[in-house]
Design an enzyme around this catalytic site. Structure first.
Site, PDB file in Angstrom:
ATOM      1  N   LYS A  10       0.974  -1.210   0.119  1.00 21.63           N
ATOM      2  CA  LYS A  10       0.254  -0.150   0.184  1.00 21.63           C
ATOM      3  C   LYS A  10       0.902   1.331   0.288  1.00 21.63           C
ATOM      4  O   LYS A  10       1.869   1.327   0.768  1.00 21.63           O
ATOM      5  CB  LYS A  10      -0.704  -0.239   1.189  1.00 21.63           C
ATOM      6  CG  LYS A  10      -2.065   0.946   1.122  1.00 21.63           C
ATOM      7  CD  LYS A  10      -3.079  -0.457   0.496  1.00 21.63           C
ATOM      8  CE  LYS A  10      -3.822   0.868   0.230  1.00 21.63           C
ATOM      9  NZ  LYS A  10      -5.135   0.045  -0.589  1.00 21.63           N
TER      10      LYS A  10
HETATM   11  P1  NAD Z   1     -12.624   7.847  -3.316  1.00 22.94           P
HETATM   12  O1  NAD Z   1     -12.092   8.360  -2.263  1.00 22.94           O
HETATM   13  O2  NAD Z   1     -13.357   7.350  -4.171  1.00 22.94           O
HETATM   14  O3  NAD Z   1     -14.730   7.886  -2.066  1.00 22.94           O
HETATM   15  C1  NAD Z   1     -14.455   7.422  -0.852  1.00 22.94           C
HETATM   16  C2  NAD Z   1     -15.819   8.489  -0.499  1.00 22.94           C
HETATM   17  O4  NAD Z   1     -16.109   8.327   0.799  1.00 22.94           O
HETATM   18  C3  NAD Z   1     -16.391   9.540  -1.013  1.00 22.94           C
HETATM   19  O5  NAD Z   1     -17.759   9.893  -1.418  1.00 22.94           O
HETATM   20  C4  NAD Z   1     -15.829  10.779   0.470  1.00 22.94           C
HETATM   21  O6  NAD Z   1     -16.640  11.919   0.519  1.00 22.94           O
HETATM   22  C5  NAD Z   1     -16.538   9.506   1.195  1.00 22.94           C
HETATM   23  N1  NAD Z   1     -16.393  10.012   2.979  1.00 22.94           N
HETATM   24  C6  NAD Z   1     -15.278  10.181   2.924  1.00 22.94           C
HETATM   25  N2  NAD Z   1     -14.917  10.330   4.595  1.00 22.94           N
HETATM   26  C7  NAD Z   1     -16.080  10.185   5.350  1.00 22.94           C
HETATM   27  C8  NAD Z   1     -17.047   9.930   5.815  1.00 22.94           C
HETATM   28  N3  NAD Z   1     -16.674  10.283   7.831  1.00 22.94           N
HETATM   29  N4  NAD Z   1     -18.499   9.337   6.125  1.00 22.94           N
HETATM   30  C9  NAD Z   1     -18.765   8.831   5.700  1.00 22.94           C
HETATM   31  N5  NAD Z   1     -18.359   9.290   3.888  1.00 22.94           N
HETATM   32  C10 NAD Z   1     -16.962   9.674   4.035  1.00 22.94           C
HETATM   33  O7  NAD Z   1     -11.856   6.458  -2.571  1.00 22.94           O
HETATM   34  P2  NAD Z   1     -12.609   4.308  -2.816  1.00 22.94           P
HETATM   35  O8  NAD Z   1     -11.929   4.514  -3.604  1.00 22.94           O
HETATM   36  O9  NAD Z   1     -14.386   4.978  -3.420  1.00 22.94           O
HETATM   37  O10 NAD Z   1     -12.651   4.092  -1.892  1.00 22.94           O
HETATM   38  C11 NAD Z   1     -13.518   3.857  -0.518  1.00 22.94           C
HETATM   39  C12 NAD Z   1     -12.906   2.691   0.893  1.00 22.94           C
HETATM   40  O11 NAD Z   1     -12.511   1.821  -0.356  1.00 22.94           O
HETATM   41  C13 NAD Z   1     -11.202   2.647   1.211  1.00 22.94           C
HETATM   42  O12 NAD Z   1     -11.658   1.598   1.756  1.00 22.94           O
HETATM   43  C14 NAD Z   1     -10.487   1.965   0.075  1.00 22.94           C
HETATM   44  O13 NAD Z   1      -9.321   1.578   0.634  1.00 22.94           O
HETATM   45  C15 NAD Z   1     -11.004   1.035  -0.707  1.00 22.94           C
HETATM   46  N6  NAD Z   1     -11.200  -0.147  -1.508  1.00 22.94           N
HETATM   47  C16 NAD Z   1     -10.072   0.772  -2.684  1.00 22.94           C
HETATM   48  C17 NAD Z   1     -11.315  -0.018  -4.054  1.00 22.94           C
HETATM   49  C18 NAD Z   1     -10.834   0.975  -5.597  1.00 22.94           C
HETATM   50  O14 NAD Z   1     -10.486  -0.246  -5.906  1.00 22.94           O
HETATM   51  N7  NAD Z   1     -10.468   2.153  -5.643  1.00 22.94           N
HETATM   52  C19 NAD Z   1     -10.844  -1.513  -3.401  1.00 22.94           C
HETATM   53  C20 NAD Z   1     -10.289  -1.896  -2.282  1.00 22.94           C
HETATM   54  C21 NAD Z   1     -10.979  -1.173  -1.128  1.00 22.94           C
END
Ligand code: NAD
Length: 415
Positions: free
Chosen positions: A105
């Site tokens: 990561k």
């Molecule tokens: P992103 O930046 O696209 O979206 C994050 C979202 O969470 C946004 O809508 C933001 O406004 C919201 N957010 C942030 N703080 C918040 C809070 N306190 N309460 C409510 N909403 C809140 O990120 P993402 O890529 O969608 O990642 C989200 C999660 O999924 C993370 O834990 C990430 O590690 C995990 N993840 C992502 C991927 C990927 O392919 N992008 C894959 C596996 C896991």
């Protein structure tokens, strides 16, 4: 809210499974550490002419099953312990879906909303250059995570390519399709969660049309999941992002919400729904709760108030171990992050394979292969859960840690 150190959370989860599996102590001792942790400082010339210095990290937890794989996060809360935890979870995730990668990561401690586009590009390029000594197509392949997208992956690819002197698309995944990205990658994590939800509903013989879902986070993971699952017939009755939450027991129009967010940037103010706080949202009654924002959201403070029947973890590490125990006592089934959100890394793997072969697959082939891999992983985890009467997280960990441990055992300790 109780904020557990996520590295402690990740290690506690490993300790639990090691005990259940009777894992050899030498393997446990190896797996509870990260193989490599790099801390870099990133000086950036700001638009004002001043220089700001940010801290960045790249951690590789384990490489016994293959090169390292894991996203890059840009967020003001990023720190070394968080990146270490996320890298350990990546090792387990790649093993659950049985793709030949180890876990890694990366992260930069910075609020990207305070940067101009040019400053952001400089930040990403300098970070890539600094971690260039440990990444590469055969070493460690970054991908998107919180606050990083296809454009940022394009800058990572270009910077690495400039430094080595040739185009190296296979150094990073989640790129735009026009420079070697894969069809289906942007929606892969959300699609994978939807596949898991389908499998879960099949197990309890519930119709998707009668299923009410609440999603925390409306980004790449949460937003796409809402889109796919609402098109499949489920009702999204609650959703939130960093600006707050929305609730409508009749179901939120996701198409309209997507348009609204594209225009305004946030969900706040969307008409036809009640405004709820982020804390309230998690405690509303529903069939399936999908936390898809950040870690440490379901804790011993709110776990007893959760009314969902199932929790499917879209985010990494949203549930703390004490909360897990409370949910278990309440009979709430939690499908863990390492299984539920593995669709992203699975299609990232397809992207890397396509780049290495310079041969591209169709959208249909990508989605069909993703479906097969996710369903197999779900069935394997479920079989362990039923046979051993384990909670789903423990079952997934037994499968994942077992696969990594086998690789460690076979390769032995060098020298
Ligand atoms: P992103 O930046 O696209 O979206 C994050 C979202 O969470 C946004 O809508 C933001 O406004 C919201 N957010 C942030 N703080 C918040 C809070 N306190 N309460 C409510 N909403 C809140 O990120 P993402 O890529 O969608 O990642 C989200 C999660 O999924 C993370 O834990 C990430 O590690 C995990 N993840 C992502 C991927 C990927 O392919 N992008 C894959 C596996 C896991």
């Amino acid at each position: 809210m109780e904020m557990m150190n996520v590295w402690d959370v990740a290690r506690k989860q490993l300790a639990n499974v090691a005990e259940k599996m009777n894992l050899e102590s030498w393997i446990y001792n190896k797996l509870r550490e990260c193989k490599r942790s790099l801390i870099v400082s990133i000086p950036i010339r700001m638009d004002s002419g001043d220089v700001s210095v940010f801290e960045g990290y790249r951690v590789q937890h384990n490489l016994d099953r293959g090169p390292a794989k894991g996203g890059i996060r840009i967020h003001p809360q990023v720190n070394l312990d968080e990146v270490k935890a996320l890298s350990m979870w990546m090792s387990w995730k790649c093993a659950v879906v049985n793709i030949p990668y180890g876990g890694a990561k990366g992260g930069i401690c910075c609020d990207p909303s305070k940067l101009s586009l040019k400053e952001l590009e400089h930040l990403v390029r300098r970070y890539t250059s600094e971690i260039g000594i440990i990444i590469g197509p055969e070493k460690d392949i970054p991908a998107p995570d919180v606050n990083t997208n296809a454009q940022i992956m394009a800058w990572v690819m270009d910077t690495y390519s400039m430094n080595v002197g040739y185009s190296a698309p296979s150094v990073v995944t989640g790129k735009p399709v026009s420079i070697g990205g894969s069809a289906g990658r942007p929606e892969a994590t959300g699609r994978g969660i939807a596949i898991i939800v389908d499998k879960l509903l099949e197990k309890i013989s519930q119709n998707i049309e009668n299923t009410r879902i609440i999603v925390q986070g409306f980004g790449n993971v949460g937003g796409v999941f809402c889109d796919i699952i609402s098109k499949a017939g489920a009702k999204i009755i609650g959703v939130s992002d960093v600006s707050g939450g929305l609730y409508n027991k009749k179901g939120i129009n996701i198409e309209a919400l997507k348009k609204y967010v594209a225009e305004t940037g946030f969900i706040k103010g969307f008409k036809g729904c009640d405004a709820v706080s982020n804390d309230e949202l998690l405690e509303l009654e529903c069939d399936i709760l999908v936390p898809a924002a950040l870690e440490n959201q379901i804790t011993n403070k709110n776990a007893s108030k959760i009314k969902a029947k199932f929790i499917v973890e879209g985010a990494n590490g949203p549930t703390t171990p004490p909360a897990d125990e409370i949910l278990q006592d309440k009979g709430i089934v939690v499908v863990p992050d390492i299984l539920a959100n593995a669709g992203g890394v699975t299609v990232s793997y397809f992207e890397w394979v396509q780049n290495l072969q310079s041969l591209f697959w169709s959208y249909e082939q990508i989605n069909n292969t993703l479906l097969k891999i996710m369903m197999k992983a779900f069935d394997e985890v479920w079989a362990i859960k039923e046979e051993k009467k384990y909670p789903t997280r423990l079952a997934a960990y037994v499968l994942a840690v077992g696969r990594v441990a086998e690789a460690v055992r076979l390769r032995g300790i060098y020298p």
